[in-house]
Design an enzyme around this catalytic site. Structure first.
Site, short mmCIF file in Angstrom:
data_model
loop_
_atom_site.label_atom_id
_atom_site.label_comp_id
_atom_site.label_asym_id
_atom_site.label_seq_id
_atom_site.Cartn_x
_atom_site.Cartn_y
_atom_site.Cartn_z
N SER A 84 0.85 -1.20 0.00
CA SER A 84 0.00 0.00 0.00
C SER A 84 0.89 1.25 0.00
CB SER A 84 -0.93 -0.04 1.21
OG SER A 84 -1.94 0.93 1.08
N ASP B 283 -9.13 -5.91 -4.39
CA ASP B 283 -8.64 -4.82 -3.56
C ASP B 283 -9.66 -3.68 -3.56
OD1 ASP B 283 -7.29 -2.58 -2.46
OD2 ASP B 283 -5.35 -3.32 -3.17
N HIS C 197 -7.10 -5.78 0.00
CA HIS C 197 -5.96 -4.88 0.02
C HIS C 197 -4.79 -5.48 0.81
CE1 HIS C 197 -3.95 -1.14 -0.52
NE2 HIS C 197 -3.92 -0.86 0.76
#
Ligand SMILES: *[C@@H]1O[C@H](CO)[C@@H](O)[C@H](O)[C@H]1NC(C)=O
Ligand SMILES: *[C@@H]1O[C@H](CO)[C@@H](O)[C@H](O)[C@H]1NC(C)=O
Ligand SMILES: *[C@@H]1O[C@H](CO)[C@@H](O)[C@H](O)[C@H]1NC(C)=O
Ligand SMILES: *[C@@H]1O[C@H](CO)[C@@H](O)[C@H](O)[C@H]1NC(C)=O
Ligand SMILES: [Ca+2]
Length: 523
Positions: free
Chosen positions: A183, A402, A440
């Site tokens: 991320s 995601d 995610h």
């Protein structure tokens, strides 16, 4: 007997229990003398224990630990108005490898699970708070140096100082250096490859928040499409209707990959038609959507284009339940906090006392974020030539479910690098694995089915299987140190069955083999 006398008696005992590392570790407290750096604390941590974290104001107050290691907590000034707080975990059983780990969101939070993971895997591991504490953007307000740490300087600094601590402790330099993050951590790793190509021999950077200003703008526009920040907007879609949307997506697209398994292997092949959900008469209802809501859904699953028709951000992958995936922009009717903080405190510099009307958010604010590009954060540049020529290896992955960063962005970055370097395949130094059903960075359930989302990409995603075929960090080590590149990576499902699935490297596709009854990788 008072407390201090007890310690005086016990200390030599600890030393003989834990061996020479105990003394060697504590000696660092007075012997370390590093540029711009204050040693805050040094302690020896025995195997399978727990440590108190520097948690303020995010994360848990303690972290369970696996390895026995020497823990060095330090702070390094990066300018006269900024500093990073960091830790090095130096395992007794060290395989000569250095590992720096990244951050998440707008944080501000030391990645303790990754420190534990790295040290358990015998890496000397370093993590930092990214130049500020907490997951909010207030720290950026009026402090461009703090912004600079967040955008570009903290990972470089933790690696420069961390490597010196490693050398001081073990009495020799590390052999190879690695990076791990997802991320924001994925963006940090990408930034390192682009701008500090010497820092790491191997980089593992997942679900990267690259093209950062546009990512936050895309989230902002998604929220505006569904009426945020006003839940009474006719475009607002309450969580129970999102469940309907998700079920409809599955019913339209689950079978495209050849298996009704509750998962959409290739969301790009799903041409979702939300009109199927329009209520008779077009008004809103409990079990159907109004025309206005359907238009909002269509925008969520369409790419965002600018005024000149240029692509600003790829579309959200149809498949995951955005609520379950934590895409708060859609679930609670609020304007998304990261976009909010970034715009207010890093781009427009609106003070805490003033307000900003997010009901007026639109293309103009997106252009503003892009133009200011605070701290040079964008990270959307295909020139990885220096990293490649220096022999660096880069692994990345992205969940096809995601709910925070569309996986299409990782394909777009792959293609950008290929175009910039003028080569159709990046196989010699850069590989991207797409992971069906994964949310995610980890986890994720679609249609009640857990994806094979554990492959050692982060702390807590390695349930004991750590052969390099199943562990992407070890696969990176094999590539850097043995010249063997991973052709694919096998993930393990989080559910009871522990089903495995092979994840293919882009641009290969995951295709169902009806005879073998297994997904294979096809060019
Ligand atoms: C120490 O700080 C100075 C100025 O703040 C900077 O120029 C120098 O690069 C820093 N050294 C390290 C190792 O970060
Ligand atoms: C696998 O992980 C465990 C810790 O979880 C570690 O003790 C072991 O050495 C690892 N194996 C390899 C090959 O790194
Ligand atoms: C806000 O501050 C950043 C640096 O911290 C600067 O780049 C930007 O131009 C400022 N914005 C305005 C509107 O002054
Ligand atoms: C995965 O890679 C291995 C080689 O490492 C290969 O033998 C295997 O066939 C690949 N699996 C698929 C599904 O392509
Ligand atoms: Ca399917």
């Amino acid at each position: 007997m008072d407390f201090f006398n007890i310690w005086a008696l016990l200390l030599p005992l600890f030393s003989s229990w834990y061996g020479e590392n105990y003394d060697k570790c504590l000696a660092l407290k007075s012997s370390l003398n590093l540029d711009n750096t204050t040693i805050l604390d040094v302690s020896y941590v025995p195997a399978r224990g727990s440590v108190k974290t520097w948690h303020a104001p995010c994360g848990a107050k303690s972290q369970r630990t696996t390895a026995s290691f020497c823990r060095v907590q330090f702070s390094t000034e990066t300018s006269s108005t900024s500093a990073i707080r960091a830790e090095a975990w130096l395992p007794d059983e060290w395989y000569g490898r250095f590992l720096a780990v990244g951050n998440g969101g707008l944080g501000g939070c030391i990645a303790y699970r990754d420190l534990d993971y790295g040290s358990a895997m015998h890496f000397a591991t370093v993590a930092s708070n990214n130049g500020h504490d907490g997951n909010s953007g207030v720290a950026f307000l009026g402090n461009p140096e703090v912004l600079k740490d967040f955008a570009s300087r903290s990972i470089h600094t933790e690696s420069v100082i961390g490597k010196q601590i490693v050398e001081a402790y073990y009495g020799r330099e590390h052999d190879k250096s690695y990076y791990l993050g997802c991320s924001t951590g994925g963006r940090q790793g990408t930034y390192s490859a682009l701008h500090y190509p010497q820092d790491f021999d191997g980089i593992l950077a997942g679900a990267a928040a690259t093209d950062f200003n546009h990512l936050l703008h895309w989230t902002g526009m998604l929220a505006r499409a569904t009426g945020a920040p006003d839940q009474s907007s006719p475009a607002y879609i309450p969580p129970k209707l999102w469940k309907l949307v998700t079920a409809e997506i599955l019913s339209q697209c689950d079978a495209i990959d050849g298996v009704l398994d509750g998962m959409i292997t290739e969301p790009d092949a799903c041409d979702f038609r939300p009109e199927a959900l329009i209520c008779p008469g077009g008004e809103s209802g409990d079990k159907c959507l109004s025309r206005t809501q359907v238009e909002a859904v269509r925008k969520v699953y369409s790419p965002l284009y600018g005024a000149d028709g240029e692509l600003i951000y790829p579309r959200f992958d149809p498949g995951p339940d955005p609520i379950q995936g934590g895409l708060l922009a859609l679930s609670d009717g609020e304007f998304p906090p990261y976009t909010k903080d970034w715009l207010r405190y890093a781009v427009l510099n609106v003070s805490i006392e003033e307000t900003f009307d997010f009901g007026t958010y639109g293309a103009k604010q997106g252009r503003r974020m892009e133009a200011v590009n605070p701290g040079g954060i964008a990270t959307f540049n295909g020139d990885m030539s220096a990293f490649r020529e220096g022999g660096g290896k880069f692994l990345t992955y992205h969940g096809r479910g995601d709910a925070l960063i569309p996986s299409g962005n990782s394909k777009r970055v792959y293609n950008l690098i290929a175009r910039t370097l003028g080569t159709p395949s990046l196989d010699d130094f850069y590989r991207l694995f797409l992971v069906p059903g994964m949310d995610h960075c980890a986890g994720g359930v679609q249609g009640g089915v857990a994806g094979a989302s554990e492959f050692g990409q982060l702390g807590g995603t390695n349930k004991g299987v750590n052969a390099s075929s199943h562990n992407i960090l070890l696969a990176l080590v094999d590539w850097v140190e043995g010249g063997v590149a991973p052709a694919n990576i096998t993930g393990t499902a989080t559910g009871k069955g522990k089903e495995e699935r092979v994840h293919c490297r882009y641009p290969m596709r995951s295709v169902w083999d009806a005879e073998e009854k297994v997904f294979g990788c096809v060019v």
